[in-house]
Write a protein that holds these residues in place. Structure first.
Motif, short mmCIF file in Angstrom:
data_model
loop_
_atom_site.label_atom_id
_atom_site.label_comp_id
_atom_site.label_asym_id
_atom_site.label_seq_id
_atom_site.Cartn_x
_atom_site.Cartn_y
_atom_site.Cartn_z
N VAL A 262 -3.83 -5.12 -9.30
CA VAL A 262 -3.56 -5.19 -7.83
C VAL A 262 -4.38 -6.32 -7.22
CG1 VAL A 262 -4.07 -4.03 -5.54
CG2 VAL A 262 -3.52 -2.68 -7.57
N TYR A 263 -3.52 -7.06 -6.58
CA TYR A 263 -4.07 -8.54 -6.31
C TYR A 263 -4.41 -8.31 -4.56
CZ TYR A 263 -3.94 -13.44 -5.05
OH TYR A 263 -4.46 -14.91 -4.62
N THR A 264 -3.54 -7.58 -3.68
CA THR A 264 -3.79 -7.59 -2.34
C THR A 264 -3.16 -6.22 -2.03
OG1 THR A 264 -1.97 -8.63 -1.61
CG2 THR A 264 -4.00 -9.85 -1.58
N VAL A 265 -3.74 -5.51 -0.83
CA VAL A 265 -3.29 -4.36 -0.13
C VAL A 265 -3.20 -4.45 1.21
CG1 VAL A 265 -3.39 -1.88 -0.03
CG2 VAL A 265 -3.94 -2.78 -2.26
N THR A 266 -2.17 -4.39 1.72
CA THR A 266 -2.03 -4.33 3.42
C THR A 266 -1.49 -2.76 3.72
OG1 THR A 266 0.03 -5.09 3.74
CG2 THR A 266 -1.55 -6.61 3.48
N ILE A 267 -1.47 -2.31 5.07
CA ILE A 267 -0.87 -1.16 5.34
C ILE A 267 0.48 -1.03 5.16
CG2 ILE A 267 -0.57 -1.83 7.89
CD1 ILE A 267 -1.59 1.02 8.60
N ASN A 268 1.12 -2.34 4.74
CA ASN A 268 2.68 -2.10 4.40
C ASN A 268 3.09 -2.48 3.15
OD1 ASN A 268 3.17 -1.46 7.45
ND2 ASN A 268 3.11 -3.64 7.81
N THR A 269 2.23 -3.30 2.20
CA THR A 269 2.64 -3.92 1.19
C THR A 269 1.36 -3.84 0.34
OG1 THR A 269 1.86 -6.06 1.78
CG2 THR A 269 4.19 -5.64 2.23
N ILE A 270 1.90 -3.91 -1.00
CA ILE A 270 0.77 -3.81 -2.26
C ILE A 270 1.53 -5.20 -3.02
CG2 ILE A 270 2.16 -2.23 -3.47
CD1 ILE A 270 -0.69 -1.55 -4.82
N THR A 271 0.60 -6.09 -3.49
CA THR A 271 0.97 -7.18 -4.35
C THR A 271 0.36 -6.85 -5.76
OG1 THR A 271 0.99 -8.68 -2.52
CG2 THR A 271 0.92 -9.66 -4.57
N VAL A 272 1.07 -6.90 -6.84
CA VAL A 272 0.44 -6.81 -8.09
C VAL A 272 0.72 -7.94 -8.81
CG1 VAL A 272 0.60 -5.46 -10.25
CG2 VAL A 272 1.05 -4.45 -8.10
N ALA A 273 -0.32 -8.52 -9.81
CA ALA A 273 -0.59 -9.65 -10.36
C ALA A 273 -0.24 -9.24 -11.94
CB ALA A 273 -1.93 -10.44 -10.16
N PHE A 274 0.77 -10.18 -12.64
CA PHE A 274 0.89 -9.72 -14.04
C PHE A 274 0.89 -11.18 -14.76
CE2 PHE A 274 3.62 -6.79 -11.71
CZ PHE A 274 3.48 -5.83 -12.15
#
Length: 181
Positions: free
Chosen positions: A111-123
């Motif tokens: 998990v790279y970043t988390v907001t109330i609306n999104t989650i960004t995953v780094a691969f």
């Protein structure tokens, strides 16, 4: 004759300390892996989401290349207000991402970043081909190597996995300490 209290109060030698800490670290790692396995095998995906360790049926909002050439996949909810359901996922957690229609085949990321609306995953770079436009890669299971295909146009599930990053860092530190002592 020395008393038991005198023996217990004696400080550990550095090599004894490293050995004991390594044993504790291994026990903790095994317990964490077992807990993750029990969760994944003992609960349905919907129950895992209710427990806050999974996010289901997310759609890919965007993909981009991040630091070190890592592929960043930003996911969002299909819900009306676009807020993610309540969860425990945070930056730095190791997660598995899979197509909602094929949850057995997953690829791990962080998990790279988390907001109330999104989650960004780094691969990692090796995962990039698997994720972009339905490319193929292989995932290792305990008994075989299985081809995996990802379609970023379909819904994705994100599931919290056992985190081995801290384990590896502490183990490396103990090994380095052993070398200098």
């Amino acid at each position: 004759t020395r008393s038991i209290m005198e023996e217990e109060a004696k400080p550990l030698q550095i090599d004894q300390f490293i050995k004991k800490q390594s044993e504790f670290l291994q026990l903790e790692r095994e317990a964490e892996l077992e807990e993750s396995k029990v969760l994944q095998e003992g609960y349905s995906r919907k129950e895992l989401q209710r427990l806050g360790v999974a996010l289901l049926r997310l759609k890919v909002q965007s993909t981009r290349t991040g630091l070190g050439g890592r592929l960043l996949v930003k996911l969002q909810s299909h819900h009306q207000n676009n807020e993610l359901p309540p969860h425990k996922l945070q930056a730095g957690d190791t997660v598995g991402m899979s197509n909602s229609s094929n949850p057995q085949n997953q690829i791990s990321g962080v998990v790279y970043t988390v907001t109330i609306n999104t989650i960004t995953v780094a691969f990692s770079q090796t995962s990039e081909e698997a994720l972009l436009l339905g490319g193929n890669t292989t995932t290792q299971t305990s008994s075989s190597t299985t081809p995996t295909s990802f379609d970023l146009h379909s819904d994705q599930d994100v599931l919290l996995l056992a985190n081995d990053i801290t384990y590896k860092r502490i183990k490396k530190a103990l090994e380095q300490l052993a070398q200098i002592s």
